[in-house]
Design a protein around this motif. Sequence first.
Motif, PDB file in Angstrom:
ATOM      1  N   ASP A  72      16.415 -37.475  -4.661  1.00 19.68           N
ATOM      2  CA  ASP A  72      16.247 -35.890  -4.423  1.00 19.68           C
ATOM      3  C   ASP A  72      16.787 -35.346  -5.835  1.00 19.68           C
ATOM      4  N   ASN A  73      17.782 -35.767  -6.356  1.00 16.46           N
ATOM      5  CA  ASN A  73      18.696 -34.943  -7.260  1.00 16.46           C
ATOM      6  C   ASN A  73      18.639 -35.937  -8.656  1.00 16.46           C
ATOM      7  N   LEU A  74      17.683 -36.819  -8.923  1.00 16.37           N
ATOM      8  CA  LEU A  74      18.001 -37.567 -10.170  1.00 16.37           C
ATOM      9  C   LEU A  74      17.516 -36.847 -11.291  1.00 16.37           C
ATOM     10  N   GLU A  75      16.575 -36.053 -11.195  1.00 23.65           N
ATOM     11  CA  GLU A  75      16.099 -35.293 -12.168  1.00 23.65           C
ATOM     12  C   GLU A  75      16.900 -34.133 -12.714  1.00 23.65           C
ATOM     13  N   ASN A  76      17.572 -33.649 -11.753  1.00 24.97           N
ATOM     14  CA  ASN A  76      18.594 -32.622 -11.904  1.00 24.97           C
ATOM     15  C   ASN A  76      19.935 -33.236 -12.526  1.00 24.97           C
ATOM     16  N   ILE A  77      20.613 -34.394 -11.902  1.00 21.94           N
ATOM     17  CA  ILE A  77      21.591 -34.951 -12.423  1.00 21.94           C
ATOM     18  C   ILE A  77      21.414 -35.493 -14.032  1.00 21.94           C
ATOM     19  N   GLU A  95      21.720 -46.497 -11.709  1.00 26.94           N
ATOM     20  CA  GLU A  95      21.374 -45.686 -12.667  1.00 26.94           C
ATOM     21  C   GLU A  95      22.277 -45.419 -13.831  1.00 26.94           C
ATOM     22  N   GLY A  96      23.184 -46.321 -13.870  1.00 23.65           N
ATOM     23  CA  GLY A  96      24.148 -46.311 -15.082  1.00 23.65           C
ATOM     24  C   GLY A  96      25.161 -45.257 -15.276  1.00 23.65           C
ATOM     25  N   PHE A  97      25.720 -44.652 -13.991  1.00 25.73           N
ATOM     26  CA  PHE A  97      26.627 -43.587 -14.115  1.00 25.73           C
ATOM     27  C   PHE A  97      28.272 -44.278 -14.040  1.00 25.73           C
ATOM     28  N   GLU A  98      29.269 -43.653 -14.654  1.00 25.47           N
ATOM     29  CA  GLU A  98      30.380 -43.858 -14.647  1.00 25.47           C
ATOM     30  C   GLU A  98      31.074 -43.849 -13.126  1.00 25.47           C
ATOM     31  N   ILE A  99      31.649 -44.954 -12.672  1.00 26.29           N
ATOM     32  CA  ILE A  99      31.968 -44.889 -11.009  1.00 26.29           C
ATOM     33  C   ILE A  99      33.262 -45.424 -10.791  1.00 26.29           C
ATOM     34  N   CYS A 100      34.147 -44.906 -10.296  1.00 29.03           N
ATOM     35  CA  CYS A 100      35.240 -45.162  -9.477  1.00 29.03           C
ATOM     36  C   CYS A 100      35.557 -45.180  -8.157  1.00 29.03           C
TER      37      CYS A 100
END
Length: 408
Positions: free
Chosen positions: A277-282, A352-357
């Motif tokens: 739902d939010n990938l385009e916005n993110i 999606e390649g985001f930085e994660i902890c």
Amino acid sequence: MNSFESEAAKIFEIAKELSFPRMMGSKGEKDAQIYIFSKLKKMGFNPLVKDFKYHYNLVFVEKGTSICSLIFFSIQFLLILFNSFLITLIISFLILILAAFTTIILNNIHKYKFGKQFSSKNIIYEKNSEKHREFNAKIGLIIINANYDSIGRKIPGFINSKLQKDLLIITGFSYIITVLTSFIGILKLHQNFVLIFKIFTLIGLLVSSINSIIYFLNNTENSSNGAVDNASGCAVLLNLIQRIHDGKIDLNWMDLQFLFSGAKEMGTWGTNSYINDNLENISQYKDVFIIDIDKIGTNIVIIENCGTFRYKKTKNPLQKTIEHLAFREKIQVKKINTNLCINRSFLPFIHEGFEICSFTSSDETYLYTSEDNFDKIDQNKLRDVSELIYNAILSLDHKIGDKIDSGE
């Protein structure tokens, strides 16, 4: 960093109030949704409630894999017993194909829509930065996630990752011995040598067959209070929202989204729906950071690398920032590599390649059982995780400002 010792009891009290069975599709799940929504409303917020559909297909995959495995192992047992080594070798390759196919399905379980359809909800609280409000500028975004559902298993212990890893090793060893025995039998080596390998193979196949039966019988049920997994994470999120509100914290650059995700325990449906739902916005943000709270028990653990057959590195600047804050505040944080990284809430974000902890706990023997009660939670660890995330938010906002001031 400023400590907030008095907050520990408040966070713990929320975790206690959320410690009741909350299986997907149950009344408890709806009660948890109402509890979280009501808490946010009492703080003066209007949280977003996003409905999504999910399918109970993970159960079908578990049952199907267990049945297929049992059939394969039983056939191999009989073939080895009656010296049909060539056919055994062929069956072994079919098992390898089954394992690869099952792994692919499990890693993409949310994409397959079979089985009965249900609905659940994600509850989201958003707080935009000053620059977003003034200039509609999307500079940085921090998403803090915790799932609110819980699940129980009929056979305690057979779902925790350490035992799963041990059983996977046993099954793998059984597979290797079966292949070796097949080759030895085909080559028609010394009869005693073949007999020794046959005995070890039959024992391994018998253990693997028993494991398949156990996993087939290990049904889901609405029996776990889910205090550690994951009332603890939801309690920390609610505390962070309250603290930011009470402290009148307005970030300059960072937008915040607090995600209470649903339907996690049977396929991470909530976080996958959120991404869809939010990938385009993110994607419009220059910097995106994901802080996931998987569970908090008597220790604080960060998942450093994860993977099923090979590790996928999650080490990144976000983790380094949180580790540095923990070191500075003398908060003990352990790092682990997890082999079985299926059904983790942060996986959709990794893809999606985001930085994660991702915060978790190594106390897992009681998970998915009626013993997952609030007495398994150390309230000081709840406070420490909340403190780390709170200061990480401030630190990341400050770093974005420094980057912009320096012209990066």
